[in-house]
Write a protein that holds these residues in place. Structure first.
Motif, PDB file in Angstrom:
ATOM      1  N   ARG A 201     -46.826  -5.999 -41.401  1.00  0.00           N
ATOM      2  CA  ARG A 201     -46.422  -4.628 -41.705  1.00  0.00           C
ATOM      3  C   ARG A 201     -46.032  -3.880 -40.425  1.00  0.00           C
ATOM      4  NH1 ARG A 201     -49.893   0.190 -44.733  1.00  0.00           N
ATOM      5  NH2 ARG A 201     -48.216   1.728 -44.627  1.00  0.00           N
ATOM      6  N   VAL A 202     -46.770  -4.088 -39.349  1.00  0.00           N
ATOM      7  CA  VAL A 202     -46.419  -3.451 -38.078  1.00  0.00           C
ATOM      8  C   VAL A 202     -45.013  -3.885 -37.650  1.00  0.00           C
ATOM      9  CG1 VAL A 202     -47.069  -3.112 -35.671  1.00  0.00           C
ATOM     10  CG2 VAL A 202     -48.855  -3.424 -37.395  1.00  0.00           C
ATOM     11  N   ALA A 203     -44.763  -5.182 -37.735  1.00  0.00           N
ATOM     12  CA  ALA A 203     -43.448  -5.702 -37.369  1.00  0.00           C
ATOM     13  C   ALA A 203     -42.357  -5.143 -38.269  1.00  0.00           C
ATOM     14  CB  ALA A 203     -43.455  -7.226 -37.444  1.00  0.00           C
ATOM     15  N   ALA A 204     -42.651  -5.046 -39.566  1.00  0.00           N
ATOM     16  CA  ALA A 204     -41.664  -4.542 -40.526  1.00  0.00           C
ATOM     17  C   ALA A 204     -41.278  -3.105 -40.206  1.00  0.00           C
ATOM     18  CB  ALA A 204     -42.214  -4.647 -41.937  1.00  0.00           C
ATOM     19  N   GLU A 205     -42.253  -2.278 -39.888  1.00  0.00           N
ATOM     20  CA  GLU A 205     -41.949  -0.887 -39.553  1.00  0.00           C
ATOM     21  C   GLU A 205     -41.122  -0.797 -38.285  1.00  0.00           C
ATOM     22  OE1 GLU A 205     -44.889   2.093 -39.767  1.00  0.00           O
ATOM     23  OE2 GLU A 205     -45.708   1.413 -41.692  1.00  0.00           O
ATOM     24  N   ALA A 206     -41.447  -1.628 -37.306  1.00  0.00           N
ATOM     25  CA  ALA A 206     -40.682  -1.626 -36.065  1.00  0.00           C
ATOM     26  C   ALA A 206     -39.241  -2.060 -36.306  1.00  0.00           C
ATOM     27  CB  ALA A 206     -41.347  -2.533 -35.038  1.00  0.00           C
ATOM     28  N   ILE A 207     -39.070  -3.142 -37.064  1.00  0.00           N
ATOM     29  CA  ILE A 207     -37.729  -3.662 -37.323  1.00  0.00           C
ATOM     30  C   ILE A 207     -36.899  -2.671 -38.127  1.00  0.00           C
ATOM     31  CG2 ILE A 207     -36.448  -5.494 -38.518  1.00  0.00           C
ATOM     32  CD1 ILE A 207     -38.830  -7.364 -37.786  1.00  0.00           C
ATOM     33  N   THR A 208     -37.533  -2.014 -39.099  1.00  0.00           N
ATOM     34  CA  THR A 208     -36.820  -1.027 -39.914  1.00  0.00           C
ATOM     35  C   THR A 208     -36.237   0.101 -39.064  1.00  0.00           C
ATOM     36  OG1 THR A 208     -38.228  -1.489 -41.821  1.00  0.00           O
ATOM     37  CG2 THR A 208     -37.058   0.609 -41.820  1.00  0.00           C
ATOM     38  N   ALA A 209     -36.939   0.448 -38.009  1.00  0.00           N
ATOM     39  CA  ALA A 209     -36.494   1.550 -37.153  1.00  0.00           C
ATOM     40  C   ALA A 209     -35.490   1.130 -36.083  1.00  0.00           C
ATOM     41  CB  ALA A 209     -37.708   2.201 -36.488  1.00  0.00           C
ATOM     42  N   MET A 210     -35.364  -0.169 -35.849  1.00  0.00           N
ATOM     43  CA  MET A 210     -34.523  -0.635 -34.744  1.00  0.00           C
ATOM     44  C   MET A 210     -33.041  -0.420 -34.995  1.00  0.00           C
ATOM     45  SD  MET A 210     -36.249  -4.298 -33.787  1.00  0.00           S
ATOM     46  CE  MET A 210     -37.946  -4.432 -33.247  1.00  0.00           C
ATOM     47  N   PRO A 211     -32.267  -0.117 -33.948  1.00  0.00           N
ATOM     48  CA  PRO A 211     -30.805  -0.109 -34.066  1.00  0.00           C
ATOM     49  C   PRO A 211     -30.311  -1.549 -34.124  1.00  0.00           C
ATOM     50  CG  PRO A 211     -31.459   0.340 -31.802  1.00  0.00           C
ATOM     51  CD  PRO A 211     -32.726   0.249 -32.601  1.00  0.00           C
ATOM     52  N   LEU A 212     -29.787  -1.971 -35.271  1.00  0.00           N
ATOM     53  CA  LEU A 212     -29.369  -3.357 -35.456  1.00  0.00           C
ATOM     54  C   LEU A 212     -27.945  -3.424 -35.988  1.00  0.00           C
ATOM     55  CD1 LEU A 212     -32.605  -4.841 -37.098  1.00  0.00           C
ATOM     56  CD2 LEU A 212     -31.889  -5.052 -34.714  1.00  0.00           C
ATOM     57  N   GLY A 213     -27.305  -4.564 -35.781  1.00  0.00           N
ATOM     58  CA  GLY A 213     -25.946  -4.766 -36.263  1.00  0.00           C
ATOM     59  C   GLY A 213     -24.925  -4.307 -35.236  1.00  0.00           C
ATOM     60  N   ARG A 214     -23.812  -3.754 -35.717  1.00  0.00           N
ATOM     61  CA  ARG A 214     -22.760  -3.257 -34.837  1.00  0.00           C
ATOM     62  C   ARG A 214     -23.149  -1.874 -34.342  1.00  0.00           C
ATOM     63  NH1 ARG A 214     -18.890  -5.293 -31.934  1.00  0.00           N
ATOM     64  NH2 ARG A 214     -18.249  -6.629 -33.692  1.00  0.00           N
ATOM     65  N   ILE A 215     -23.452  -1.751 -33.068  1.00  0.00           N
ATOM     66  CA  ILE A 215     -23.835  -0.476 -32.485  1.00  0.00           C
ATOM     67  C   ILE A 215     -22.603   0.326 -32.106  1.00  0.00           C
ATOM     68  CG2 ILE A 215     -25.250   0.655 -30.729  1.00  0.00           C
ATOM     69  CD1 ILE A 215     -26.762  -1.206 -32.740  1.00  0.00           C
ATOM     70  N   ASP A 216     -21.664  -0.318 -31.424  1.00  0.00           N
ATOM     71  CA  ASP A 216     -20.352   0.273 -31.149  1.00  0.00           C
ATOM     72  C   ASP A 216     -19.376  -0.872 -30.922  1.00  0.00           C
ATOM     73  OD1 ASP A 216     -20.563  -0.593 -28.462  1.00  0.00           O
ATOM     74  OD2 ASP A 216     -21.426   1.308 -27.825  1.00  0.00           O
ATOM     75  N   HIS A 217     -18.172  -0.566 -30.451  1.00  0.00           N
ATOM     76  CA  HIS A 217     -17.126  -1.583 -30.365  1.00  0.00           C
ATOM     77  C   HIS A 217     -17.431  -2.692 -29.366  1.00  0.00           C
ATOM     78  CE1 HIS A 217     -16.180   0.948 -26.896  1.00  0.00           C
ATOM     79  NE2 HIS A 217     -15.415  -0.024 -26.437  1.00  0.00           N
ATOM     80  N   GLU A 218     -18.425  -2.494 -28.487  1.00  0.00           N
ATOM     81  CA  GLU A 218     -18.736  -3.519 -27.495  1.00  0.00           C
ATOM     82  C   GLU A 218     -20.215  -3.894 -27.452  1.00  0.00           C
ATOM     83  OE1 GLU A 218     -17.439  -2.032 -23.719  1.00  0.00           O
ATOM     84  OE2 GLU A 218     -18.678  -0.224 -23.817  1.00  0.00           O
ATOM     85  N   THR A 219     -20.979  -3.465 -28.471  1.00  0.00           N
ATOM     86  CA  THR A 219     -22.425  -3.658 -28.430  1.00  0.00           C
ATOM     87  C   THR A 219     -22.961  -4.049 -29.801  1.00  0.00           C
ATOM     88  OG1 THR A 219     -22.495  -1.888 -26.765  1.00  0.00           O
ATOM     89  CG2 THR A 219     -24.599  -2.602 -27.698  1.00  0.00           C
ATOM     90  N   THR A 220     -23.828  -5.074 -29.848  1.00  0.00           N
ATOM     91  CA  THR A 220     -24.442  -5.516 -31.101  1.00  0.00           C
ATOM     92  C   THR A 220     -25.897  -5.885 -30.855  1.00  0.00           C
ATOM     93  OG1 THR A 220     -23.870  -7.847 -30.755  1.00  0.00           O
ATOM     94  CG2 THR A 220     -22.268  -6.497 -31.959  1.00  0.00           C
ATOM     95  N   SER A 221     -26.662  -5.968 -31.931  1.00  0.00           N
ATOM     96  CA  SER A 221     -28.027  -6.480 -31.832  1.00  0.00           C
ATOM     97  C   SER A 221     -28.427  -7.119 -33.154  1.00  0.00           C
ATOM     98  CB  SER A 221     -29.014  -5.363 -31.472  1.00  0.00           C
ATOM     99  OG  SER A 221     -29.093  -4.411 -32.510  1.00  0.00           O
ATOM    100  N   ASN A 222     -29.444  -7.971 -33.090  1.00  0.00           N
ATOM    101  CA  ASN A 222     -29.870  -8.677 -34.295  1.00  0.00           C
ATOM    102  C   ASN A 222     -31.298  -9.178 -34.146  1.00  0.00           C
ATOM    103  OD1 ASN A 222     -29.249  -9.980 -36.910  1.00  0.00           O
ATOM    104  ND2 ASN A 222     -29.574 -11.881 -35.778  1.00  0.00           N
TER     105      ASN A 222
END
Length: 374
Positions: A201-222
Motif C-alpha cells: 500500500r505504501v508503494a501504491a500511494e507513492a506510485i500513484t503520485a509519481m509523474p509517469l509517462g510522457r512528461i514533455d517532448h524530451e522527458t519520460t518516466s516509467n
C-alpha cells in the motif's frame, strides 16, 4: 534466388543469442569476419557482464591514408529468442509468433558483413574501417560499457540499431535507473492487521503520485517492475519497485528523479505510527548520458549524401531510447544511429521487409564509398 544478405540474415536469426548467452553467435561472426581476411579480436567483457562471450573488435586497414570509420551493432536479442523459426511471405520475414524475430540487431549485422564482403571483393579503394559487435546490449548496454573505447581510432561512427533504413537518429536521452525498496511491518492479516504496515500500500500511494509517462517532448518516466509479498494472510513488510527516468535535458532528468523521490518520501510519511513506521531505500544509477549531434556535422552529412546517391530520402530524427551510441558518444567519438529495417521489435509480431535488408546493405556500401572520397 534470394540476395546473400537475406540468406545470411536467416542464418543468423537461427542461432540463439539471448542476452548473456551469445557464445554461438559470437563464434559464427568471428569466423565470418576472419573469412573476409579481417583481423578480429574478442575481449573479456563477459567477466564483467556475466555472460559467456565478449565483444568482437575488427579492423580493416583499407588502402587510403585517413582515419577509420566505425560501424557498431549488437549480437544479443531480447527474450523469447530461442528456437526462432522465420516465415518468409510476400516479401516480409516474420517469426512464427512464438518468439521474437531477432532483427534487432541481426539485421544490422547481416547488412554490415555482406556489405563489407561485397566491397572488399570488388577490389575498389577502401578507407580504414573499424567494426564493433557488442554483447549484452539489451540488458543495459553492458558490452559497450565494458569495451575499451581507447582502442577506437575512428573519426566518427554509425550504430546500426534503429528502424527504417532511411532513419538517421542524431540524438538520444540520458537514463536514470531507479530502484526503491519500501519497508513496512509484517503482521497476521486476519488476526492483527492493525499491527502491520502494508508495504504494498505504501508503494501504491507513492506510485500513484509519481509523474509517469510522457512528461514533455524530451522527458519520460516509467515504473516497470514490482515485487513483494509472501502470502495473502501476511501484511507484507517489503516491496521492491524498479523504474526509470529519461530526458534529453540533464536538468530535467535530475528534477524528474527528485520529484519521484519526493513522492516516495511523502507516501512513507503517511504511514508513521506509535508502534513503528514505514521507510524506504533509494538507489539511482545513471545508465547512460544523452547525446545530440548537429545535422551539419560530417558524420551526419556523409550519411545523407550516401542515401541520396542510392535514391533514398533521409529522415533525421531524435530518439527516445538508449543504445551503444550513447556509450560511444560519451567516450568522445561522434556516432549516430542508422536504421536497418527492423519493425515491431521486442514483440512476437516483429518483422522485417526483404527490401529493407537490401537497402540497408546498399546504404552501407554507399556510405563507405562516400567516406573514401573525402
Amino acid at each position: 534466388m534470394q540476395d546473400e544478405v537475406v540468406n545470411y540474415f536467416l542464418e543468423l536469426i537461427s542461432i540463439d543469442s539471448e542476452s548473456g548467452d551469445e557464445r554461438a553467435i559470437i563464434d559464427r561472426l568471428k569466423a565470418d569476419l576472419k573469412a573476409l581476411g579481417v583481423k578480429v579480436e574478442e575481449d573479456d567483457a563477459y567477466v564483467l557482464t556475466g555472460g559467456n562471450a565478449g565483444n568482437l573488435y575488427a579492423q580493416i586497414p583499407g588502402n587510403l591514408n585517413k582515419k577509420p570509420i566505425l560501424f557498431c551493432a549488437h549480437s544479443d536479442t531480447v527474450k523469447p529468442g530461442k528456437g526462432i523459426k522465420p516465415i518468409v511471405k510476400d516479401g516480409i520475414i516474420y517469426s512464427d509468433g512464438t518468439t521474437i524475430l531477432g532483427s534487432d540487431d541481426k539485421s544490422g549485422i547481416a547488412e554490415l558483413i555482406t556489405a563489407l564482403k561485397e566491397i572488399i571483393e570488388s577490389g575498389e579503394k577502401l578507407p580504414p574501417i573499424e567494426v564493433l559487435i557488442t554483447v549484452s546490449e539489451e540488458v543495459g548496454l553492458l558490452g559497450a560499457k565494458h569495451f575499451d573505447k581507447s582502442r577506437l581510432e575512428s573519426a566518427w561512427g554509425y550504430a546500426l540499431d534503429t528502424h527504417q533504413v532511411e532513419e538517421l537518429v542524431i540524438g538520444a536521452p540520458a537514463q536514470n535507473s531507479i530502484q526503491i525498496t519500501f519497508l513496512g511491518k509484517e503482521s497476521h492479516a486476519g488476526v492483527e492487521p492493525e499491527k502491520g504496515i502494508n508495504a504494498i500500500r505504501v508503494a501504491a500511494e507513492a506510485i500513484t503520485a509519481m509523474p509517469l509517462g510522457r512528461i514533455d517532448h524530451e522527458t519520460t518516466s516509467n515504473i516497470g517492475l514490482i515485487n513483494g509479498g509472501v502470502a495473502t494472510n501476511i501484511v507484507p513488510n517489503k516491496v521492491e519497485v524498479k523504474g526509470e527516468a529519461r530526458s534529453h535535458n540533464h536538468s530535467k532528468l535530475e528534477q524528474l528523479t527528485s520529484d519521484i523521490r519526493h513522492c516516495v518520501e511523502q507516501a512513507v510519511q503517511h504511514f508513521q505510527y506509535d508502534f513503528g513506521g514505514a521507510s524506504f531505500d533509494w538507489k539511482v544509477n545513471l545508465e547512460y548520458e544523452a547525446f545530440h549531434i548537429q545535422e551539419s556535422e560530417p558524420v551526419v552529412q556523409i550519411a545523407i549524401d550516401a542515401m541520396h546517391r542510392i535514391g533514398l530520402t533521409p529522415k533525421i530524427t531524435i530518439g527516445g531510447g538508449g543504445s551503444d551510441a550513447n556509450i560511444i558518444n560519451a567516450s568522445g567519438l561522434p556516432m549516430i544511429i542508422c536504421g536497418t529495417g527492423m519493425n515491431k521489435v521486442h514483440t512476437l509480431n516483429e518483422e522485417i521487409e526483404i527490401e529493407q535488408l537490401l537497402k540497408g546493405k546498399e546504404f552501407l556500401k554507399a556510405l563507405i564509398r562516400r567516406y573514401a572520397e573525402l
